[in-house]
Write an enzyme that holds these catalytic residues in place. Structure first.
Site, PDB file in Angstrom:
ATOM      1  CE  LYS A 203      -6.537   0.629  -3.950  1.00 34.26           C
ATOM      2  NZ  LYS A 203      -6.941   0.900  -2.551  1.00 34.26           N
TER       3      LYS A 203
HETATM    4  O1  OMP Z   1      -4.048   0.110  -2.098  1.00 32.76           O
HETATM    5  C1  OMP Z   1      -4.452  -0.600  -1.166  1.00 32.76           C
HETATM    6  O2  OMP Z   1      -4.294  -0.257  -0.005  1.00 32.76           O
HETATM    7  C2  OMP Z   1      -4.983  -1.941  -1.473  1.00 32.76           C
HETATM    8  C3  OMP Z   1      -4.440  -2.577  -2.579  1.00 32.76           C
HETATM    9  C4  OMP Z   1      -4.690  -3.937  -2.775  1.00 32.76           C
HETATM   10  O3  OMP Z   1      -4.138  -4.567  -3.661  1.00 32.76           O
HETATM   11  N1  OMP Z   1      -5.527  -4.584  -1.921  1.00 32.76           N
HETATM   12  C5  OMP Z   1      -6.135  -3.959  -0.868  1.00 32.76           C
HETATM   13  O4  OMP Z   1      -6.852  -4.629  -0.120  1.00 32.76           O
HETATM   14  N2  OMP Z   1      -5.911  -2.610  -0.664  1.00 32.76           N
HETATM   15  C6  OMP Z   1      -6.573  -1.894   0.439  1.00 32.76           C
HETATM   16  O5  OMP Z   1      -6.082  -2.387   1.680  1.00 32.76           O
HETATM   17  C7  OMP Z   1      -7.136  -2.489   2.655  1.00 32.76           C
HETATM   18  C8  OMP Z   1      -7.278  -3.948   3.048  1.00 32.76           C
HETATM   19  O6  OMP Z   1      -8.201  -4.081   4.093  1.00 32.76           O
HETATM   20  P1  OMP Z   1      -8.366  -5.421   4.951  1.00 32.76           P
HETATM   21  O7  OMP Z   1      -8.548  -6.546   3.982  1.00 32.76           O
HETATM   22  O8  OMP Z   1      -9.591  -5.161   5.766  1.00 32.76           O
HETATM   23  O9  OMP Z   1      -7.130  -5.600   5.778  1.00 32.76           O
HETATM   24  C9  OMP Z   1      -8.355  -1.880   1.983  1.00 32.76           C
HETATM   25  O10 OMP Z   1      -8.397  -0.498   2.311  1.00 32.76           O
HETATM   26  C10 OMP Z   1      -8.098  -2.035   0.503  1.00 32.76           C
HETATM   27  O11 OMP Z   1      -8.701  -1.027  -0.270  1.00 32.76           O
END
Ligand code: OMP
Length: 271
Positions: free
Chosen positions: A93
């Site tokens: 990001k």
């Molecule tokens: O850019 C991202 O990957 C991201 C964007 C977003 O809107 N929401 C989001 O959860 N993420 C990322 O996606 C992953 C979600 O993780 P889990 O919720 O454990 O599946 C994390 O690494 C967050 O930083």
């Protein structure tokens, strides 16, 4: 890797799964702490058990940089271990004034050989374009994120009723093309995913928010699937922490397989 190659991998694996490597030293099995590089050992086993079901891996850079130089080393080893045909995402990001963005791009595309990086759009074109100058590399731009706070700015309407995330999409789609620009669209955003798809019909979406955040895979496919699938659905905690003991790799594999099977059905239904 271009979008055609990504789509052909999706078809052959019958999967649009991205496994998130959000590897937290406090959450990995105790016995791994004896290893020289516990983070890499954990990731290695996760990759071994999930690679047949995944078309992408997404290490979240925060989990590695928090550990200092050792963390960067674990990240580099993990990146090198991921099978070459699988798409890699540096979830960093980033985004800053032009000359700084250029060095962020160099860090993740040259010093490390990631296929793509997540970028924040807030600083506008000169903060994003330097990433797009790298051949065969991708920007994954935050559009409509999965978190609660996304409501604070992303859905604010302008005077003509256009929501902020819609303005981001309309402007940024002129900067790149479906072979170097993807968008982050949260799985928790339901019908709004259709609004994003209407504005960028051919771009891939990185969709986090299924699993631990409760987003619906069915809704993502229903509202977001394009002619070339156009989806990489990420799950991090739901897969990598499915097991807590020595069999954590196997448990992660089972979780990934479960998602892959659901994805195969959705590909049949919506493609
Ligand atoms: O850019 C991202 O990957 C991201 C964007 C977003 O809107 N929401 C989001 O959860 N993420 C990322 O996606 C992953 C979600 O993780 P889990 O919720 O454990 O599946 C994390 O690494 C967050 O930083």
């Amino acid at each position: 890797m271009n979008s055609k190659e990504l789509f052909s991998q999706i078809k052959s694996k019958q999967s649009f799964l991205c496994v998130g490597l959000d590897t937290d030293p406090a959450k990995i099995p105790q016995y791994l702490q004896r290893e020289k590089d516990p983070i890499f050992e954990f990731n290695k086993q996760i990759i071994d058990h999930t690679a047949e079901y995944a078309v992408a891996y997404k290490p979240n850079i925060a989990f590695y940089e928090a550990l200092g130089p050792k963390g960067w080393e674990s990240l580099q080893k993990t990146l090198e271990y991921i099978p070459k045909e699988i798409f890699t995402i540096a979830d960093a990001k980033r985004g800053d004034i032009g000359n700084t963005s250029k060095l962020y791009a160099k860090a993740f595309f040259e010093s490390m050989d990631f296929d793509s990086i997540t970028v924040a759009p807030y600083m506008g074109r000169d903060s994003v374009l330097p990433f797009l100058e790298f051949k065969d590399k991708w920007v994954i731009l935050l559009a409509l994120t999965s978190n609660e706070g996304s409501e604070d700015f992303q859905i604010i309407p302008s005077s003509d009723g256009e929501l902020l995330f819609e303005s981001v999409l309309k402007k940024s789609r002129q900067w790149g093309n479906p072979d170097n620009l993807m968008y982050v669209v949260g799985a928790t955003r339901g019908e709004n995913i259709a609004k994003v798809r209407a504005l960028v019909p051919d771009h891939f979406f990185l969709v986090p928010g299924v699993g631990a955040q409760g987003g619906s895979l069915e809704d993502v496919a229903k509202y977001g699937m394009s002619k070339q699938c156009g989806l990489l659905v990420n799950s991090s905690r739901g897969i990598i922490y499915a097991g807590k003991d020595m069999d954590f790799g196997k448990k992660a594999g089972e979780e990934a397989e479960k998602l892959q099977k659901e994805m195969a059905i959705l590909l049949e239904k919506y493609l």
